[in-house]
Design an enzyme around this catalytic site. Structure first.
Site, PDB file in Angstrom:
ATOM      1  N   ARG A   1      22.653  17.178  51.595  1.00  0.00           N
ATOM      2  CA  ARG A   1      23.354  17.996  50.585  1.00  0.00           C
ATOM      3  C   ARG A   1      22.483  18.186  49.352  1.00  0.00           C
ATOM      4  O   ARG A   1      22.449  19.274  48.768  1.00  0.00           O
ATOM      5  CB  ARG A   1      24.679  17.324  50.188  1.00  0.00           C
ATOM      6  CG  ARG A   1      25.717  17.386  51.287  1.00  0.00           C
ATOM      7  CD  ARG A   1      26.858  16.423  51.022  1.00  0.00           C
ATOM      8  NE  ARG A   1      27.660  16.795  49.871  1.00  0.00           N
ATOM      9  CZ  ARG A   1      28.522  15.971  49.267  1.00  0.00           C
ATOM     10  NH1 ARG A   1      28.657  14.735  49.715  1.00  0.00           N
ATOM     11  NH2 ARG A   1      29.233  16.389  48.256  1.00  0.00           N
TER      12      ARG A   1
ATOM     13  N   ARG B   1      35.137  10.707  52.104  1.00  0.00           N
ATOM     14  CA  ARG B   1      34.761  11.960  52.764  1.00  0.00           C
ATOM     15  C   ARG B   1      33.601  11.726  53.718  1.00  0.00           C
ATOM     16  O   ARG B   1      32.704  10.972  53.427  1.00  0.00           O
ATOM     17  CB  ARG B   1      34.346  13.001  51.694  1.00  0.00           C
ATOM     18  CG  ARG B   1      35.493  13.842  51.194  1.00  0.00           C
ATOM     19  CD  ARG B   1      35.157  14.680  49.984  1.00  0.00           C
ATOM     20  NE  ARG B   1      33.951  15.480  50.058  1.00  0.00           N
ATOM     21  CZ  ARG B   1      33.576  16.347  49.108  1.00  0.00           C
ATOM     22  NH1 ARG B   1      34.338  16.532  48.035  1.00  0.00           N
ATOM     23  NH2 ARG B   1      32.459  17.035  49.230  1.00  0.00           N
TER      24      ARG B   1
ATOM     25  N   ARG C   1      27.085  29.409  45.068  1.00  0.00           N
ATOM     26  CA  ARG C   1      26.164  28.300  45.286  1.00  0.00           C
ATOM     27  C   ARG C   1      24.805  28.811  45.765  1.00  0.00           C
ATOM     28  O   ARG C   1      23.922  28.020  46.059  1.00  0.00           O
ATOM     29  CB  ARG C   1      26.771  27.395  46.361  1.00  0.00           C
ATOM     30  CG  ARG C   1      26.448  25.948  46.219  1.00  0.00           C
ATOM     31  CD  ARG C   1      27.227  25.193  47.254  1.00  0.00           C
ATOM     32  NE  ARG C   1      28.580  24.956  46.812  1.00  0.00           N
ATOM     33  CZ  ARG C   1      29.176  23.778  46.848  1.00  0.00           C
ATOM     34  NH1 ARG C   1      28.541  22.730  47.311  1.00  0.00           N
ATOM     35  NH2 ARG C   1      30.418  23.646  46.445  1.00  0.00           N
TER      36      ARG C   1
ATOM     37  N   ARG D   1      33.115   7.559  45.824  1.00  0.00           N
ATOM     38  CA  ARG D   1      34.296   8.443  45.693  1.00  0.00           C
ATOM     39  C   ARG D   1      35.314   8.140  46.795  1.00  0.00           C
ATOM     40  O   ARG D   1      34.963   7.942  47.951  1.00  0.00           O
ATOM     41  CB  ARG D   1      33.873   9.907  45.805  1.00  0.00           C
ATOM     42  CG  ARG D   1      35.080  10.856  45.871  1.00  0.00           C
ATOM     43  CD  ARG D   1      34.727  12.291  45.647  1.00  0.00           C
ATOM     44  NE  ARG D   1      33.652  12.758  46.482  1.00  0.00           N
ATOM     45  CZ  ARG D   1      33.006  13.911  46.280  1.00  0.00           C
ATOM     46  NH1 ARG D   1      33.349  14.687  45.273  1.00  0.00           N
ATOM     47  NH2 ARG D   1      32.034  14.282  47.077  1.00  0.00           N
TER      48      ARG D   1
ATOM     49  N   LYS E   1      32.036  18.344  39.074  1.00  0.00           N
ATOM     50  CA  LYS E   1      32.628  19.699  38.998  1.00  0.00           C
ATOM     51  C   LYS E   1      34.141  19.653  39.218  1.00  0.00           C
ATOM     52  O   LYS E   1      34.910  20.215  38.448  1.00  0.00           O
ATOM     53  CB  LYS E   1      31.995  20.626  40.057  1.00  0.00           C
ATOM     54  CG  LYS E   1      30.490  20.743  39.958  1.00  0.00           C
ATOM     55  CD  LYS E   1      29.920  21.647  41.025  1.00  0.00           C
ATOM     56  CE  LYS E   1      29.984  21.100  42.434  1.00  0.00           C
ATOM     57  NZ  LYS E   1      29.119  19.925  42.683  1.00  0.00           N
TER      58      LYS E   1
HETATM   59  P1  AP5 Z   1      33.527  15.001  41.650  1.00  0.00           P
HETATM   60  O1  AP5 Z   1      34.152  15.552  40.425  1.00  0.00           O
HETATM   61  O2  AP5 Z   1      34.346  14.912  42.877  1.00  0.00           O
HETATM   62  O3  AP5 Z   1      32.113  15.732  41.904  1.00  0.00           O
HETATM   63  P2  AP5 Z   1      31.785  17.202  42.405  1.00  0.00           P
HETATM   64  O4  AP5 Z   1      30.680  17.723  41.559  1.00  0.00           O
HETATM   65  O5  AP5 Z   1      33.040  18.007  42.509  1.00  0.00           O
HETATM   66  O6  AP5 Z   1      31.202  16.802  43.808  1.00  0.00           O
HETATM   67  P3  AP5 Z   1      31.393  17.412  45.265  1.00  0.00           P
HETATM   68  O7  AP5 Z   1      30.757  16.390  46.176  1.00  0.00           O
HETATM   69  O8  AP5 Z   1      32.820  17.748  45.558  1.00  0.00           O
HETATM   70  O9  AP5 Z   1      30.537  18.665  45.168  1.00  0.00           O
HETATM   71  P4  AP5 Z   1      29.890  19.409  46.336  1.00  0.00           P
HETATM   72  O10 AP5 Z   1      29.483  20.645  45.638  1.00  0.00           O
HETATM   73  O11 AP5 Z   1      28.828  18.694  47.062  1.00  0.00           O
HETATM   74  O12 AP5 Z   1      31.054  19.469  47.404  1.00  0.00           O
HETATM   75  P5  AP5 Z   1      32.205  20.525  47.679  1.00  0.00           P
HETATM   76  O13 AP5 Z   1      33.433  19.758  47.945  1.00  0.00           O
HETATM   77  O14 AP5 Z   1      32.227  21.580  46.626  1.00  0.00           O
HETATM   78  O15 AP5 Z   1      32.959  13.525  41.269  1.00  0.00           O
HETATM   79  C1  AP5 Z   1      32.355  12.705  42.247  1.00  0.00           C
HETATM   80  C2  AP5 Z   1      32.789  11.255  42.009  1.00  0.00           C
HETATM   81  O16 AP5 Z   1      32.271  10.813  40.748  1.00  0.00           O
HETATM   82  C3  AP5 Z   1      34.305  11.062  41.923  1.00  0.00           C
HETATM   83  O17 AP5 Z   1      34.645   9.843  42.526  1.00  0.00           O
HETATM   84  C4  AP5 Z   1      34.614  11.008  40.409  1.00  0.00           C
HETATM   85  O18 AP5 Z   1      35.724  10.174  40.125  1.00  0.00           O
HETATM   86  C5  AP5 Z   1      33.321  10.447  39.850  1.00  0.00           C
HETATM   87  N1  AP5 Z   1      32.963  11.018  38.549  1.00  0.00           N
HETATM   88  C6  AP5 Z   1      32.995  12.326  38.199  1.00  0.00           C
HETATM   89  N2  AP5 Z   1      32.571  12.499  36.933  1.00  0.00           N
HETATM   90  C7  AP5 Z   1      32.235  11.248  36.491  1.00  0.00           C
HETATM   91  C8  AP5 Z   1      31.716  10.756  35.257  1.00  0.00           C
HETATM   92  N3  AP5 Z   1      31.444  11.576  34.224  1.00  0.00           N
HETATM   93  N4  AP5 Z   1      31.492   9.421  35.145  1.00  0.00           N
HETATM   94  C9  AP5 Z   1      31.755   8.588  36.182  1.00  0.00           C
HETATM   95  N5  AP5 Z   1      32.258   8.998  37.370  1.00  0.00           N
HETATM   96  C10 AP5 Z   1      32.488  10.310  37.524  1.00  0.00           C
HETATM   97  O19 AP5 Z   1      31.666  21.190  49.012  1.00  0.00           O
HETATM   98  C11 AP5 Z   1      31.598  20.442  50.197  1.00  0.00           C
HETATM   99  C12 AP5 Z   1      30.827  21.250  51.254  1.00  0.00           C
HETATM  100  O20 AP5 Z   1      31.496  22.506  51.474  1.00  0.00           O
HETATM  101  C13 AP5 Z   1      29.384  21.644  50.877  1.00  0.00           C
HETATM  102  O21 AP5 Z   1      28.456  20.609  51.168  1.00  0.00           O
HETATM  103  C14 AP5 Z   1      29.189  22.870  51.772  1.00  0.00           C
HETATM  104  O22 AP5 Z   1      28.948  22.495  53.111  1.00  0.00           O
HETATM  105  C15 AP5 Z   1      30.554  23.547  51.718  1.00  0.00           C
HETATM  106  N6  AP5 Z   1      30.647  24.523  50.608  1.00  0.00           N
HETATM  107  C16 AP5 Z   1      31.508  24.476  49.555  1.00  0.00           C
HETATM  108  N7  AP5 Z   1      31.294  25.527  48.755  1.00  0.00           N
HETATM  109  C17 AP5 Z   1      30.283  26.259  49.296  1.00  0.00           C
HETATM  110  C18 AP5 Z   1      29.596  27.435  48.913  1.00  0.00           C
HETATM  111  N8  AP5 Z   1      29.928  28.097  47.780  1.00  0.00           N
HETATM  112  N9  AP5 Z   1      28.583  27.879  49.710  1.00  0.00           N
HETATM  113  C19 AP5 Z   1      28.258  27.247  50.854  1.00  0.00           C
HETATM  114  N10 AP5 Z   1      28.855  26.101  51.273  1.00  0.00           N
HETATM  115  C20 AP5 Z   1      29.868  25.619  50.509  1.00  0.00           C
END
Ligand code: AP5
Length: 213
Positions: free
Chosen positions: A170, A159, A87, A126, A13
């Site tokens: 998660r 992270r 979410r 990552r 994402k």
């Molecule tokens: P990346 O693009 O970073 O993946 P992502 O989908 O953004 O993953 P996140 O872990 O950031 O999502 P998340 O939803 O768990 O965490 P968030 O930070 O939003 O890619 C991951 C890795 O893969 C990278 O190294 C990248 O280089 C690689 N990659 C990407 N695409 C690739 C491809 N096509 N091929 C190969 N490699 C690839 O949230 C963190 C925490 O915050 C949550 O757990 C929760 O506690 C809280 N939170 C955030 N938003 C909310 C909400 N709306 N409601 C409640 N809690 C929330």
């Protein structure tokens, strides 16, 4: 074009949002980034969110909705991307109300569908820059010099919630609370499913095609 992008942890994402911003100059709100900034600045909101994030649990809906409401002004420009919000179904319902109040709508809800066997590798590999937040991957997108950001020279870190035991929590939270959004947006006729298994470029091409239709 106003879109939201959702999917399991590690689906890509954030990676795709950064590319869309670069290509189209859209505004970008990532609730994960908003919380991580609040934690870095040691605000009370950050300290509250940290309790949940460190365990891999979702931050409670009222806290998340509050932080998005505060950032809403940012969305009144030439299109936006919501990354990781909503979410849960209650968050989606609140978003709809907020958008209506501001005379805005979502055009597409892009779901990144990734084979679960890939997610663990993407998350454990990552690495993020402490200074500028750029994201790398030890296999898929390694930095030129190990541990150092190509863009600003800052040091890279893993992270806390990218440790295997937290990832399991998660993924469970995702299945229980976020997966139902697929049905929600299907009923609203906004859902677009993108196969997120391919390379970063392949996935981006698919998203671009959708945005052009
Ligand atoms: P990346 O693009 O970073 O993946 P992502 O989908 O953004 O993953 P996140 O872990 O950031 O999502 P998340 O939803 O768990 O965490 P968030 O930070 O939003 O890619 C991951 C890795 O893969 C990278 O190294 C990248 O280089 C690689 N990659 C990407 N695409 C690739 C491809 N096509 N091929 C190969 N490699 C690839 O949230 C963190 C925490 O915050 C949550 O757990 C929760 O506690 C809280 N939170 C955030 N938003 C909310 C909400 N709306 N409601 C409640 N809690 C929330």
């Amino acid at each position: 074009m106003n879109i939201l992008i959702f999917g399991p942890p590690g689906a890509g994402k954030g990676t795709q949002s950064v590319k869309l911003v670069k290509q189209h100059g859209m505004s970008h709100i990532s609730t994960g980034d908003l919380f991580r900034n609040s934690i870095a600045n040691k605000t009370s909101l950050g300290l509250e969110a940290k309790k949940y994030m460190d365990k891999g649990e979702l931050v409670p809906d009222p806290v998340v909705i509050g932080i998005v409401e505060e950032s809403f002004e940012k969305l009144k420009g030439q299109g936006f991307i919501l990354d990781g919000f909503p979410r849960t179904v209650p968050q989606a319902e609140s978003l709809e109300a907020m958008l209506k109040n501001h005379g805005l709508t979502i055009d597409q809800a892009v779901f990144l569908d990734v084979n679960h066997s890939l997610l663990l590798k993407r998350l454990t590999g990552r690495r993020v820059c402490k200074s500028c937040g750029s994201v790398f991957h030890v296999y898929y997108q390694p930095p030129q010099n190990e541990g150092t950001c190509d863009k600003c020279g800052g040091s890279l870190y893993q992270r806390e919630d990218d440790k295997e035991e937290v990832i399991t929590v998660r993924l469970k939270a995702y299945e229980k609370s976020t997966n139902p959004l697929r049905e929600y947006y299907q009923l609203n006729k906004k859902l677009v499913v993108v196969n997120g298994d391919g390379s970063t470029e392949e996935v981006f091409e698919q998203i671009e095609k959708i945005l052009q239709t």
